[in-house]
Write a protein that holds these residues in place. Structure first.
Motif, PDB file in Angstrom:
ATOM      1  N   GLU A 116       0.752  -1.045  -0.052  1.00 21.97           N
ATOM      2  CA  GLU A 116       0.027   0.072   0.050  1.00 21.97           C
ATOM      3  C   GLU A 116       0.947   1.214   0.153  1.00 21.97           C
ATOM      4  OE1 GLU A 116      -4.107   1.297   1.828  1.00 21.97           O
ATOM      5  OE2 GLU A 116      -2.679   0.835   3.351  1.00 21.97           O
ATOM      6  N   VAL A 117       0.590   2.240  -1.085  1.00 20.96           N
ATOM      7  CA  VAL A 117       1.447   3.335  -1.110  1.00 20.96           C
ATOM      8  C   VAL A 117       0.688   4.543  -1.144  1.00 20.96           C
ATOM      9  CG1 VAL A 117       3.574   2.141  -2.404  1.00 20.96           C
ATOM     10  CG2 VAL A 117       1.691   2.882  -3.668  1.00 20.96           C
ATOM     11  N   CYS A 118      -0.432   4.339  -1.682  1.00 28.17           N
ATOM     12  CA  CYS A 118      -1.557   5.472  -1.870  1.00 28.17           C
ATOM     13  C   CYS A 118      -0.578   6.585  -2.732  1.00 28.17           C
ATOM     14  CB  CYS A 118      -2.109   6.127  -0.758  1.00 28.17           C
ATOM     15  SG  CYS A 118      -3.082   4.888  -0.053  1.00 28.17           S
ATOM     16  N   TYR A 119      -0.210   6.320  -3.782  1.00 29.56           N
ATOM     17  CA  TYR A 119       0.462   7.311  -4.638  1.00 29.56           C
ATOM     18  C   TYR A 119      -0.545   8.304  -5.536  1.00 29.56           C
ATOM     19  CZ  TYR A 119       3.846   9.474  -7.886  1.00 29.56           C
ATOM     20  OH  TYR A 119       4.667  10.373  -8.598  1.00 29.56           O
ATOM     21  N   GLY A 120      -0.142   9.285  -5.817  1.00 26.90           N
ATOM     22  CA  GLY A 120      -0.705  10.060  -7.110  1.00 26.90           C
ATOM     23  C   GLY A 120      -0.510  11.442  -6.644  1.00 26.90           C
ATOM     24  N   ARG A 121      -0.804  12.061  -8.019  1.00 25.85           N
ATOM     25  CA  ARG A 121      -0.533  13.908  -7.900  1.00 25.85           C
ATOM     26  C   ARG A 121      -2.038  14.012  -8.208  1.00 25.85           C
ATOM     27  NH1 ARG A 121       2.397  16.179 -11.353  1.00 25.85           N
ATOM     28  NH2 ARG A 121       2.890  14.450 -12.696  1.00 25.85           N
ATOM     29  N   THR A 122      -2.377  15.237  -7.759  1.00 25.38           N
ATOM     30  CA  THR A 122      -3.894  15.849  -8.219  1.00 25.38           C
ATOM     31  C   THR A 122      -3.778  16.471  -9.147  1.00 25.38           C
ATOM     32  OG1 THR A 122      -4.481  15.160  -5.672  1.00 25.38           O
ATOM     33  CG2 THR A 122      -5.890  16.572  -6.986  1.00 25.38           C
ATOM     34  N   PRO A 123      -4.632  16.366 -10.227  1.00 25.14           N
ATOM     35  CA  PRO A 123      -4.564  17.298 -11.404  1.00 25.14           C
ATOM     36  C   PRO A 123      -5.790  18.380 -11.215  1.00 25.14           C
ATOM     37  CG  PRO A 123      -5.472  15.278 -11.888  1.00 25.14           C
ATOM     38  CD  PRO A 123      -5.202  15.122 -10.522  1.00 25.14           C
ATOM     39  N   ILE A 124      -5.706  19.468 -11.563  1.00 26.46           N
ATOM     40  CA  ILE A 124      -6.446  20.662 -11.352  1.00 26.46           C
ATOM     41  C   ILE A 124      -6.580  21.434 -12.721  1.00 26.46           C
ATOM     42  CG2 ILE A 124      -6.929  22.691 -10.399  1.00 26.46           C
ATOM     43  CD1 ILE A 124      -5.136  21.852  -7.813  1.00 26.46           C
TER      44      ILE A 124
END
Length: 490
Positions: free
Chosen positions: A342-350
Motif C-alpha cells: 500500500e502506497v496511496c500514490y498520486g498527484r492531483t490534477p487541477i
C-alpha cells in the motif's frame, strides 16, 4: 533552461529546476531509476509488455498505445485503416446534417480536444458551406443528465422540422449520425443516452438516423455493442485491446470523430510519431517525457508539490486540460504498487485556464499551500491574431493597452503569472507550441502520455490499470437493478 525540439516544440523548465526548486543533484540521484524506466519504455514499444500490468480480469495484458503513432501494415493504425477513416469522413460531407458523439471518459474527453482544436465553439452556427460540407457535432453520453439529453433531442427535432419546411421540394429528411463509443456496449452513461436519443429520433418523421458503433472488433465472441452492430448492419470501428480509454485519442475511438470534421489525422499522428522518436533518447536532458516525469516526480516526492495545475492559455485548449485530468488521475492515483504494498500514490490534477483563472484561482496558486506545480501551455503564433485598436484615445487607461495584439497580451499575462509565482517559491513550467494545429497537438498529447508512463515506473505503480473505477461499477449495477425492480412494482 529549456528543451527545444527541431519541430519548435519547447519544454521550458526554468522555474522548476534550480535554486529553490528541484536541483540537478536531485535529478542525478534519480538517474538509476530513470535508466530502468527508460528501459521499460523500450520494452513496451517492442513487445507491449509492462512489468506488473494486468487487465481488470487479472490476466496479463499488453500496452499498445506507443504503437499508435506509426501508420504501418499490421499496426492498429495501418495505411488501410487511415484510408478507411478518410473515406468515412468524406462520406459524411454534404450528406449527414448532424453527428452526435456518444462516449464517456477518454471516448469523450479526447474527442472533445480534437473537436475544439479543429472546429471551435461556433462550429454549429456556421453554414454548411463554411463547414466545408462537414456536419454539425454534438456530444452526449458523458453524463446521465435528463435535462441536457432532452434539450439535445428537442434541438435536433427542431432543426429537422426547419430543414424539411425550407426544402419541401426535395422533402429530404434530416440525417443524424449517432457515433456510439463503448468497448462492451454496457457503459451505463453512454448506452442510456444512446437508447433515449435513438428511440426519440427514430420516431420523428423528419429524421433519418444512422448508427456507427465504435467497440470491441472481435466478431467471433462479439460484445453486446458489436453484436448489435452486426445484426443491424451498422458501420463499426475498433476500440482496440491494449489501449486504455485515456490513450484512445490516437486510435479510431478519437479518429472517427476527427474524420467527420476534416481534422488532419495524418499530421496529428506524425506529430505523435516525431515526439515518440524524441522520447527514445536515453539522455534525460534531450527526452521531453522523461525530463517532465522526473522533475514532477521529484517535486512531489521531495518537495511536497503533489498537485498539478494544468493551465493552458487559449480557450480551445481547456479541453486539453480536461483530458489531462483523466490521464494523470487514472494512471497514477493508485493505492498499491506493483508488489502489492500500500502506497496511496498520486498527484492531483487541477483544471485551469489562462487568463480566466488568473482572476479566480491564482490567489490560491500564489499564496496558498505550497503543494502545487502550475503547468502552462502557450501558442507562440496565433493563426488570426487581432490587434487591440485605439478606439478611445481620450481614455488613457484603454489607450495604454492598444497597439498590441491579443496574442501578445495573452503571453504578457502568462509571463507575469509565471514570474510572480516563482518569486514566491511556486514551481511552474511551460509547454510551448509554435502553432495550434494537428501536428503540434499530436506532439503535446503524446509527450504527456509518455511522461505518465515514465512516472508510473518511477513510482512503481501500474499506470495502465484503473481498479478504483471498477469498484464503483460493481456497486452501481446491483443498485440500478434494485431501482428497476422498485419501478416495476409501482
Amino acid at each position: 533552461m529549456s528543451l527545444k525540439l527541431e519541430s519548435g516544440f519547447e519544454f521550458d523548465y526554468e522555474n522548476l529546476l534550480g535554486d529553490g526548486c528541484v536541483t540537478k543533484e536531485d535529478v542525478s540521484a534519480l538517474l538509476p531509476e530513470l535508466k530502468k524506466a527508460h528501459e521499460a519504455m523500450d520494452v513496451m514499444r517492442r513487445t507491449g509488455v509492462i512489468r506488473g500490468h494486468l487487465s481488470k480480469d487479472g490476466t496479463p495484458e499488453k500496452v499498445l498505445f506507443s504503437q499508435l503513432p506509426y501508420i504501418e501494415k499490421g499496426n492498429l493504425n495501418s495505411p488501410e485503416s487511415v484510408a478507411r477513416l478518410k473515406k468515412f469522413g468524406e462520406s459524411a460531407r454534404n450528406r449527414v446534417d448532424a453527428v452526435v458523439s456518444l462516449g464517456i471518459g477518454g471516448s469523450f474527453l479526447g474527442n472533445k480536444v480534437l473537436f475544439d482544436v479543429q472546429c471551435g465553439s461556433f462550429w454549429n452556427l456556421k453554414t454548411r458551406e463554411e463547414r466545408k460540407g462537414y456536419p454539425k457535432v454534438f456530444f452526449s453520453g458523458n453524463n446521465i443528465d435528463p435535462r441536457s439529453t432532452k434539450d439535445l433531442i428537442d434541438y435536433i427535432k427542431y432543426a429537422a422540422d426547419m430543414s424539411v419546411h425550407h426544402d419541401k421540394k426535395n422533402s429530404r429528411k434530416y440525417k443524424v449520425m449517432l457515433i456510439c463509443i463503448s468497448k462492451s456496449g454496457g457503459t451505463l452513461d453512454t448506452m442510456s443516452n444512446f437508447m433515449v436519443i435513438y428511440d426519440a429520433l427514430k420516431k420523428n418523421k423528419n429524421v433519418k438516423v444512422e448508427v456507427v458503433a465504435v467497440t470491441d472488433p472481435n466478431e467471433e465472441k462479439p460484445t453486446l455493442l458489436k453484436k448489435m452492430a452486426m445484426e443491424n448492419k451498422w458501420e463499426s470501428f475498433a476500440v482496440p485491446d491494449g489501449v486504455g480509454g485515456r490513450f484512445t485519442i490516437f486510435c479510431e475511438v478519437g479518429l472517427v470523430l476527427a474524420a467527420v470534421v476534416g481534422f488532419d489525422i495524418e499530421a496529428f499522428l506524425e506529430g505523435a510519431r516525431n515526439m515518440d522518436k524524441a522520447c527514445q533518447n536515453n539522455d534525460i536532458w534531450q527526452n521531453p517525457a522523461m525530463l517532465n516525469a522526473a522533475l514532477k516526480f521529484i517535486a512531489a516526492k521531495k518537495y511536497g508539490r503533489d498537485e498539478e495545475v494544468m493551465m493552458p492559455y487559449g480557450d480551445y485548449l481547456e479541453s486539453v486540460s480536461m483530458w489531462y485530468i483523466q490521464l494523470l488521475a487514472e494512471s497514477l492515483g493508485k493505492q498499491f504498487n506493483k508488489e502489492g504494498k500500500e502506497v496511496c500514490y498520486g498527484r492531483t490534477p487541477i483544471v485551469a485556464l489562462g487568463t480566466r483563472d488568473m482572476h479566480s484561482q491564482t490567489q490560491q496558486h500564489q499564496e496558498g499551500k505550497l503543494n502545487k506545480i502550475v503547468q502552462f501551455i502557450r501558442i507562440e503564433k496565433w493563426a488570426n491574431d487581432l490587434a487591440v485598436p485605439n478606439v478611445f484615445p481620450t481614455v488613457q487607461k484603454l489607450a495604454d493597452i492598444s497597439g498590441v495584439t491579443m496574442g501578445q497580451a495573452l503571453e504578457v499575462a502568462r509571463q507575469s503569472n509565471a514570474d510572480a509565482l516563482i518569486s514566491n517559491n511556486r514551481f511552474n513550467a511551460l509547454f510551448s507550441l509554435p502553432k495550434l494545429n494537428a501536428y503540434y497537438l499530436g506532439e503535446l498529447l503524446y509527450m504527456l502520455a509518455m511522461s505518465i508512463s515514465y512516472e508510473g515506473e518511477l513510482a512503481d505503480v501500474d499506470a495502465f490499470n484503473q481498479p478504483g473505477v471498477e469498484a464503483y461499477k460493481k456497486i452501481m449495477g446491483p443498485k440500478l437493478q434494485q431501482v428497476k425492480a422498485q419501478q416495476a412494482e409501482k
